[in-house]
Design an enzyme around this catalytic site. Structure first.
Site, PDB file in Angstrom:
ATOM      1  N   LYS A  46     131.311  -7.342  88.280  1.00  0.00           N
ATOM      2  CA  LYS A  46     130.791  -5.508  87.057  1.00  0.00           C
ATOM      3  C   LYS A  46     129.501  -5.401  87.901  1.00  0.00           C
ATOM      4  O   LYS A  46     129.143  -6.143  88.641  1.00  0.00           O
ATOM      5  CB  LYS A  46     130.789  -5.473  86.071  1.00  0.00           C
ATOM      6  CG  LYS A  46     130.604  -4.130  84.841  1.00  0.00           C
ATOM      7  CD  LYS A  46     132.322  -4.090  84.867  1.00  0.00           C
ATOM      8  CE  LYS A  46     132.223  -2.580  84.810  1.00  0.00           C
ATOM      9  NZ  LYS A  46     133.334  -2.161  84.453  1.00  0.00           N
TER      10      LYS A  46
ATOM     11  N   ASP B  89     133.204   3.678  86.882  1.00  0.00           N
ATOM     12  CA  ASP B  89     132.872   3.278  85.066  1.00  0.00           C
ATOM     13  C   ASP B  89     132.395   4.313  84.813  1.00  0.00           C
ATOM     14  O   ASP B  89     131.950   5.442  85.431  1.00  0.00           O
ATOM     15  CB  ASP B  89     132.422   1.821  84.722  1.00  0.00           C
ATOM     16  CG  ASP B  89     132.710   1.190  83.271  1.00  0.00           C
ATOM     17  OD1 ASP B  89     133.015   0.114  83.366  1.00  0.00           O
ATOM     18  OD2 ASP B  89     131.594   1.524  82.345  1.00  0.00           O
TER      19      ASP B  89
HETATM   20  P1  NDP Z   1     133.071   8.677  81.618  1.00  0.00           P
HETATM   21  O1  NDP Z   1     131.240   8.606  82.193  1.00  0.00           O
HETATM   22  O2  NDP Z   1     133.475   9.392  82.512  1.00  0.00           O
HETATM   23  O3  NDP Z   1     132.493   9.322  79.775  1.00  0.00           O
HETATM   24  C1  NDP Z   1     132.082   8.616  79.205  1.00  0.00           C
HETATM   25  C2  NDP Z   1     133.018   8.617  78.576  1.00  0.00           C
HETATM   26  O4  NDP Z   1     131.236   8.762  76.579  1.00  0.00           O
HETATM   27  C3  NDP Z   1     132.145  10.642  78.327  1.00  0.00           C
HETATM   28  O5  NDP Z   1     132.198  11.691  77.264  1.00  0.00           O
HETATM   29  C4  NDP Z   1     130.128  10.215  77.843  1.00  0.00           C
HETATM   30  O6  NDP Z   1     129.259  11.512  77.015  1.00  0.00           O
HETATM   31  C5  NDP Z   1     129.674   9.096  76.826  1.00  0.00           C
HETATM   32  N1  NDP Z   1     129.000   7.834  76.988  1.00  0.00           N
HETATM   33  C6  NDP Z   1     128.520   7.810  77.807  1.00  0.00           C
HETATM   34  N2  NDP Z   1     127.669   6.056  77.031  1.00  0.00           N
HETATM   35  C7  NDP Z   1     127.646   7.077  75.984  1.00  0.00           C
HETATM   36  C8  NDP Z   1     126.837   6.854  74.401  1.00  0.00           C
HETATM   37  N3  NDP Z   1     126.291   5.747  74.698  1.00  0.00           N
HETATM   38  N4  NDP Z   1     127.325   7.247  73.454  1.00  0.00           N
HETATM   39  C9  NDP Z   1     128.152   8.195  73.179  1.00  0.00           C
HETATM   40  N5  NDP Z   1     128.954   8.869  74.034  1.00  0.00           N
HETATM   41  C10 NDP Z   1     128.792   8.486  75.045  1.00  0.00           C
HETATM   42  O7  NDP Z   1     133.537   7.495  82.032  1.00  0.00           O
HETATM   43  P2  NDP Z   1     134.952   6.363  81.574  1.00  0.00           P
HETATM   44  O8  NDP Z   1     135.889   7.265  80.984  1.00  0.00           O
HETATM   45  O9  NDP Z   1     135.342   5.748  82.529  1.00  0.00           O
HETATM   46  O10 NDP Z   1     134.133   5.029  80.327  1.00  0.00           O
HETATM   47  C11 NDP Z   1     134.618   5.257  78.833  1.00  0.00           C
HETATM   48  C12 NDP Z   1     134.760   3.800  78.825  1.00  0.00           C
HETATM   49  O11 NDP Z   1     136.219   3.054  78.845  1.00  0.00           O
HETATM   50  C13 NDP Z   1     133.541   2.561  78.765  1.00  0.00           C
HETATM   51  O12 NDP Z   1     133.142   2.099  78.074  1.00  0.00           O
HETATM   52  C14 NDP Z   1     134.263   1.715  80.364  1.00  0.00           C
HETATM   53  O13 NDP Z   1     133.932   0.942  80.518  1.00  0.00           O
HETATM   54  C15 NDP Z   1     135.366   2.126  79.544  1.00  0.00           C
HETATM   55  N6  NDP Z   1     136.732   1.327  80.320  1.00  0.00           N
HETATM   56  C16 NDP Z   1     136.620   2.747  81.716  1.00  0.00           C
HETATM   57  C17 NDP Z   1     137.732   2.241  82.595  1.00  0.00           C
HETATM   58  C18 NDP Z   1     137.730   3.044  83.768  1.00  0.00           C
HETATM   59  O14 NDP Z   1     139.130   3.177  84.875  1.00  0.00           O
HETATM   60  N7  NDP Z   1     137.011   4.859  84.603  1.00  0.00           N
HETATM   61  C19 NDP Z   1     138.435   1.580  82.975  1.00  0.00           C
HETATM   62  C20 NDP Z   1     138.140   0.905  81.808  1.00  0.00           C
HETATM   63  C21 NDP Z   1     137.414   1.135  80.514  1.00  0.00           C
HETATM   64  P3  NDP Z   1     128.225  11.794  78.095  1.00  0.00           P
HETATM   65  O15 NDP Z   1     129.075  12.889  79.085  1.00  0.00           O
HETATM   66  O16 NDP Z   1     127.102  13.142  77.213  1.00  0.00           O
HETATM   67  O17 NDP Z   1     127.837  10.901  78.397  1.00  0.00           O
HETATM   68  O1  2IT Z   2     136.264  -1.367  82.652  1.00  0.00           O
HETATM   69  C1  2IT Z   2     137.064  -1.149  84.021  1.00  0.00           C
HETATM   70  O2  2IT Z   2     137.914  -2.349  83.352  1.00  0.00           O
HETATM   71  C2  2IT Z   2     136.985  -0.231  84.729  1.00  0.00           C
HETATM   72  N1  2IT Z   2     135.928   0.322  84.656  1.00  0.00           N
HETATM   73  C3  2IT Z   2     137.863  -0.518  85.599  1.00  0.00           C
HETATM   74  C4  2IT Z   2     137.971  -1.312  86.541  1.00  0.00           C
HETATM   75  C5  2IT Z   2     138.241  -1.307  87.983  1.00  0.00           C
HETATM   76  O3  2IT Z   2     138.003  -2.309  89.030  1.00  0.00           O
HETATM   77  O4  2IT Z   2     139.450  -0.544  88.139  1.00  0.00           O
END
Ligand code: NDP
Ligand code: 2IT
Length: 448
Positions: free
Chosen positions: A129, A169
């Site tokens: 990560k 992420d």
């Molecule tokens: P994005 O940056 O696309 O979206 C994040 C979302 O969460 C936004 O709506 C953001 O709001 C909100 N957010 C972020 N930080 C906070 C906070 N501290 N409090 C409240 N809301 C918050 O990220 P992802 O959708 O990619 O990621 C979301 C979650 O999913 C994370 O935990 C990530 O680790 C997890 N994840 C992501 C994967 C991926 O493929 N992208 C895979 C597996 C897990 P704002 O815009 O206001 O910041």
């Molecule tokens: O938390 C996660 O699994 C991710 N942000 C995706 C990682 C990846 O390598 O696609």
């Protein structure tokens, strides 16, 4: 819960001492160690041969300065991280997070969780990560580009298609991956699958954008079916409005659910008619605006400041897709009191340990992050395969593989829980099933 096994109690103390002031990392380690107690009773060699000791110590942590120049010509300095936690079953694999809250403890917890998640996918990927405390919000495209180029200038020395393959992420989507890929290619003079989540014109996989959200719903659907239920006619609350939340909304709706609330870090919207996803996509993916704007075009919807009250909305299914520890014990109690039947984690570690306890002791079906959100990284591994073959599968082919992977993750986690006498406890099941493949590989490799 406290440890029955003295070795684990001592190890937990050692982890806290060695990694002071990193509560998220402690939380992630504690949960896994608790799940592994019954495993080491049957297989004491995992302790005797040092596997558990090694498991909690990252193979490598890289920490570096990221200087860049803002639009006013002023030098800004951020801190970058990459943790290469465990390569027992494949090259390090995991996302990059750009958010002001990023520090070593966040990267460590995410890297640790990634080891087990990646193992659960059944694909050959180790755990890693990275990220930075850079805040992309409010920055111009050129500022984001200059940051990404500076970040990659250092990171490029440590990664590679067969070594470590970063992805997105929080705060890292297609735009950031594009700038980082461009810089890597320029510095190394090679075109390889060193990052995933790439654009479709330069080696990205179809369905990677949708994969985490879709995968979350495939997992949840399987969990519901296994318990005589489905998404059909259910009210769904989804936190966040980023990559994971948007495609979770799309798939949950396709499967017959009605999503009535979404959020961002400022507040949440409630639309009893069902959220208009096209509007959210325009606001978030195109215009990069706040979710509050939704009510200007949807006057019957409500906007509330603050995030946590989203969990007081009555729903059948809750999908936290924003960030760590966003569901407290109090929020979990509200969900239970409102009749919620299932919670599945799209975000990483969104439920506190107390919240998980509330769900599990009240019969709420609970899909932990490592299992439920593994569809993103699984599809990243499919992107790596396609890059290695210099070939690309159709959207339908990738989506079918993703669905199959998510169903298998559910079944393997449920089976492991059963085998260890914890039927229905997918937290323990996912941790055990994820660990076993990594643990066996570490045993086979000897002391390294
Ligand atoms: P994005 O940056 O696309 O979206 C994040 C979302 O969460 C936004 O709506 C953001 O709001 C909100 N957010 C972020 N930080 C906070 C906070 N501290 N409090 C409240 N809301 C918050 O990220 P992802 O959708 O990619 O990621 C979301 C979650 O999913 C994370 O935990 C990530 O680790 C997890 N994840 C992501 C994967 C991926 O493929 N992208 C895979 C597996 C897990 P704002 O815009 O206001 O910041
Ligand atoms: O938390 C996660 O699994 C991710 N942000 C995706 C990682 C990846 O390598 O696609």
């Amino acid at each position: 819960m406290s440890f029955k096994n003295v070795y684990f109690a001592d190890l937990m103390e050692k982890v806290i001492k060695r990694n002071p002031a990193e509560p998220e990392f402690h939380q992630a380690v504690r949960e896994v160690l608790e799940s592994l107690e019954p495993v080491v009773e049957r297989r004491p060699e995992f302790i005797e041969k040092g596997v558990i000791d090694s498991l909690v110590e990252p193979e490598r942590i890289i920490k570096f300065r990221v200087p860049w120049v803002d639009d006013n010509g002023k030098v800004q300095v951020n801190r970058g991280f990459r943790i290469q936690f465990n390569s027992a079953i494949g090259p390090y694999k995991g996302g990059l997070r750009l958010h002001p809250s990023v520090y070593e403890g966040i990267i460590k917890f995410l890297g640790f969780e990634q080891i087990f998640k990646n193992s659960l996918t059944g694909l050959p990927i180790g755990g890693g990560k990275g990220g930075s405390d850079f805040d992309p919000k409010g920055k111009s495209d050129m500022e984001v580009m200059r940051f990404c180029q500076s970040f990659m200038t250092e990171l490029s020395k440590h990664i590679g298609a067969d070594t470590d393959v970063p992805a997105g992420d929080i705060g890292v989507g297609g735009r950031e991956i594009g700038y980082m890929f461009g810089q890597y290619k320029r510095l190394r003079n090679e075109f390889t699958g060193v990052l995933t989540g790439k654009g479709l014109t330069y080696g990205g996989s179809l369905a990677r954008t949708e994969a985490t959200g879709y995968g979350l719903c495939y997992f949840t659907d399987e969990m519901l079916h296994d318990n005589g239920s489905s998404f059909q006619g259910k009210t769904v609350v989804i936190s966040g409005s980023g990559n994971v939340a948007i495609y979770a909304n799309q798939k949950a709706t396709e499967l017959g659910g009605k999503v009535v609330a979404m959020s961002d870090s400022n507040g949440y919207i409630y639309d009893k008619n069902g959220i208009d996803l096209a509007c959210i996509q325009q606001l978030k993916e195109v215009e990069r605006k706040r979710i509050k704007e939704y009510i200007t075009t949807h006057p019957t919807a409500e906007y509330h400041e603050g995030c946590s009250n989203i969990w007081s909305i009555k729903c059948d299914i809750a999908l936290p897709c924003a960030t760590q520890n966003e569901i407290s014990e109090e929020s979990a109690k509200k969900l239970v009191a409102n009749g919620c039947i299932a919670v599945a984690e799209g975000a990483n570690m969104p439920s506190t340990p107390e919240a998980i306890h509330v769900f599990q002791s009240n019969g709420v079906l609970f899909g932990p992050a490592k299992a439920a959100n593994a569809g993103g990284v699984a599809t990243s591994a499919l992107e790596m395969s396609q890059n290695s073959m210099r070939y690309s599968w159709t959207f339908e082919e990738v989506d079918a593989k993703l669905k199959n992977i998510m169903i298998n993750i559910y079944r393997n986690s449920a089976a492991a829980a059963n085998e260890y006498g914890m039927k229905g406890n997918l937290v323990a099941g996912a941790n055990i099933a994820g660990f076993l493949k990594v643990g066996e590989s570490m045993l086979a490799h000897g002391v390294i």
